[in-house]
Design a protein around this motif. Sequence first.
Motif, PDB file in Angstrom:
ATOM      1  N   SER A 155       0.849  -1.195   0.000  1.00 55.03           N
ATOM      2  CA  SER A 155       0.000   0.000   0.000  1.00 55.03           C
ATOM      3  C   SER A 155       0.886   1.246   0.000  1.00 55.03           C
ATOM      4  CB  SER A 155      -0.917   0.009   1.224  1.00 55.03           C
ATOM      5  OG  SER A 155      -1.748   1.154   1.231  1.00 55.03           O
ATOM      6  N   PRO A 156       0.614   2.165  -0.942  1.00 55.87           N
ATOM      7  CA  PRO A 156      -0.304   2.091  -2.061  1.00 55.87           C
ATOM      8  C   PRO A 156      -0.058   0.831  -2.892  1.00 55.87           C
ATOM      9  CG  PRO A 156       0.473   4.340  -1.800  1.00 55.87           C
ATOM     10  CD  PRO A 156       1.290   3.496  -0.876  1.00 55.87           C
ATOM     11  N   VAL A 163      -5.263   2.650  -1.656  1.00 55.94           N
ATOM     12  CA  VAL A 163      -4.498   2.987  -0.461  1.00 55.94           C
ATOM     13  C   VAL A 163      -5.268   2.497   0.755  1.00 55.94           C
ATOM     14  CG1 VAL A 163      -3.526   4.851   0.935  1.00 55.94           C
ATOM     15  CG2 VAL A 163      -3.500   5.028  -1.563  1.00 55.94           C
ATOM     16  N   LYS A 190       4.581   4.969  -1.527  1.00 55.47           N
ATOM     17  CA  LYS A 190       4.218   5.928  -0.490  1.00 55.47           C
ATOM     18  C   LYS A 190       4.754   7.313  -0.850  1.00 55.47           C
ATOM     19  CE  LYS A 190       4.500   6.249   4.609  1.00 55.47           C
ATOM     20  NZ  LYS A 190       5.169   7.555   4.735  1.00 55.47           N
ATOM     21  N   GLU A 193       0.536   9.605  -3.233  1.00 54.50           N
ATOM     22  CA  GLU A 193      -0.912   9.775  -3.100  1.00 54.50           C
ATOM     23  C   GLU A 193      -1.361  11.015  -3.870  1.00 54.50           C
ATOM     24  OE1 GLU A 193       0.474   7.510   0.584  1.00 54.50           O
ATOM     25  OE2 GLU A 193       1.216   9.160  -0.673  1.00 54.50           O
ATOM     26  N   ASP A 195      -3.845  12.942  -3.735  1.00 52.48           N
ATOM     27  CA  ASP A 195      -4.371  14.090  -2.985  1.00 52.48           C
ATOM     28  C   ASP A 195      -3.309  14.763  -2.123  1.00 52.48           C
ATOM     29  OD1 ASP A 195      -4.028  12.305  -0.883  1.00 52.48           O
ATOM     30  OD2 ASP A 195      -6.153  12.169  -0.378  1.00 52.48           O
ATOM     31  N   ASN A 197      -1.854  13.623   0.499  1.00 49.42           N
ATOM     32  CA  ASN A 197      -1.864  13.207   1.902  1.00 49.42           C
ATOM     33  C   ASN A 197      -1.121  11.885   2.051  1.00 49.42           C
ATOM     34  OD1 ASN A 197      -3.477  15.401   2.879  1.00 49.42           O
ATOM     35  ND2 ASN A 197      -5.265  14.421   1.962  1.00 49.42           N
ATOM     36  N   GLU A 198       0.153  11.962   2.429  1.00 49.54           N
ATOM     37  CA  GLU A 198       0.972  10.764   2.572  1.00 49.54           C
ATOM     38  C   GLU A 198       0.568   9.993   3.821  1.00 49.54           C
ATOM     39  OE1 GLU A 198       5.701   9.451   2.821  1.00 49.54           O
ATOM     40  OE2 GLU A 198       5.131  11.496   2.250  1.00 49.54           O
ATOM     41  N   GLY A 199       0.257   8.713   3.633  1.00 51.77           N
ATOM     42  CA  GLY A 199      -0.210   7.893   4.738  1.00 51.77           C
ATOM     43  C   GLY A 199       0.908   7.470   5.670  1.00 51.77           C
ATOM     44  N   ARG A 275       3.491  13.633  -8.190  1.00 53.26           N
ATOM     45  CA  ARG A 275       2.045  13.813  -8.083  1.00 53.26           C
ATOM     46  C   ARG A 275       1.491  14.653  -9.228  1.00 53.26           C
ATOM     47  NH1 ARG A 275       3.432  14.102  -2.480  1.00 53.26           N
ATOM     48  NH2 ARG A 275       3.541  16.383  -2.621  1.00 53.26           N
ATOM     49  N   GLN A 302      -5.659   5.779  -6.467  1.00 56.59           N
ATOM     50  CA  GLN A 302      -5.490   6.865  -5.507  1.00 56.59           C
ATOM     51  C   GLN A 302      -4.024   7.261  -5.373  1.00 56.59           C
ATOM     52  OE1 GLN A 302      -7.558   4.271  -2.518  1.00 56.59           O
ATOM     53  NE2 GLN A 302      -8.550   6.182  -1.936  1.00 56.59           N
ATOM     54  N   ALA A 303      -3.149   6.394  -5.866  1.00 55.04           N
ATOM     55  CA  ALA A 303      -1.704   6.633  -5.758  1.00 55.04           C
ATOM     56  C   ALA A 303      -0.990   5.678  -6.702  1.00 55.04           C
ATOM     57  CB  ALA A 303      -1.229   6.409  -4.324  1.00 55.04           C
TER      58      ALA A 303
END
Length: 371
Positions: A155-156, A163, A190, A193, A195, A197-199, A275, A302-303
């Motif tokens: 993930s991603p 994600v 990773k 993403e 948007d 917003n890195e998880g 991105r 999403q990524a």
Amino acid sequence: MDIVEFSIERIQSLYENTVDYNLSDSGVHPYTLRELLDAEQINQLLDVELGYGWTNGGVELRQSISKLYKDKNADNVIVTNGSAEANFVLVMGMLNPGDELVVIVPNYLQIWGWAKALNVKVVEVPLREELGWLPDMDELKDAITPNTKMISYCSPNNPTGSVLPQETLEQIVDLARAQGIYVHADEVYKGSELDGNEGPSIADLYEKGIATNGLSKAMALPGLRVGWLAGPKDVIDRAWHCKDYTSITTSSVSEFAANIVVQPQKRSEILERSRTILNQNVATLDEWIKQNSENYSCQLPQAGGMAFVRYSMNINSTDLVHRMRTERSIMLLPGDCYGMDGYIRIGVGAPSDHLKAGLAQLHEFTRGLND
């Protein structure tokens, strides 16, 4: 030893450099050294001694990488020749015949294949398309037995671009912690993403969490061949023990460049470029899917640098990809590589004009196939 063919890598290595439109890659279009480094850094690079370095990675580089995580230091990191070697030494150091490994699929499948070769029992838990390419947590819970040593996910995700949200990650950690199980995450996408917003990393969420990462995908630097594992010191020590039997050290030239690009400002700059490319190209793919909706559908990523596209034509995915290659000089990845016929993976990290030209050829191919 009976090693299953790593079909994802084999089909790409055979054909990706033989076509006009390579849309099989899963990363972002790479930098050149001239684009990546300034004049002073290039001059410094010319003075790097081409000798052996630390077998677990240079101290300065490991310290820099450790700062990407919470409460980690250089001893919690091992630097490898690409994230593929990180996965390899992880399996060699942590899994034994008779252990059970739960793998959330689809997945890159390197760990899946190597564990099977070592007579580790691999238990698959699927991502469910109807859940937005997320796992059913009851299925994951049911897959865990007293012999389960580790859970592994990507993930991603490769290939879906989904994600895992933090809530899902925390549920995975809760299941693992209750049984004392390690959790491994392939996190090479990773930071990509869409948007911004890195998880969180599994290495930050769980005391027995192990993260694979590197510079090849979100960071758009596959040619440097720098990857790493981050996690508990005992896990890193086991991986280091194995690495002494594999590649010994990473390239001193690559480590020099890597230590520059993992610094916060430069890393942020690189990920912003990634991105930008991905958002533009996913919008292009979305429009193309809408125009070709009678034959293709997709839950947009999403990524990551790829999309997992379902097709409706009555043809095997490998046969379909080879026809595209021979008839239109387009290279995609068949769903067969993931054990999921009926899908193709389309790379969305290429320069936008290359993607548009490849999709135009794919449209013409599909129209001819349906005539």
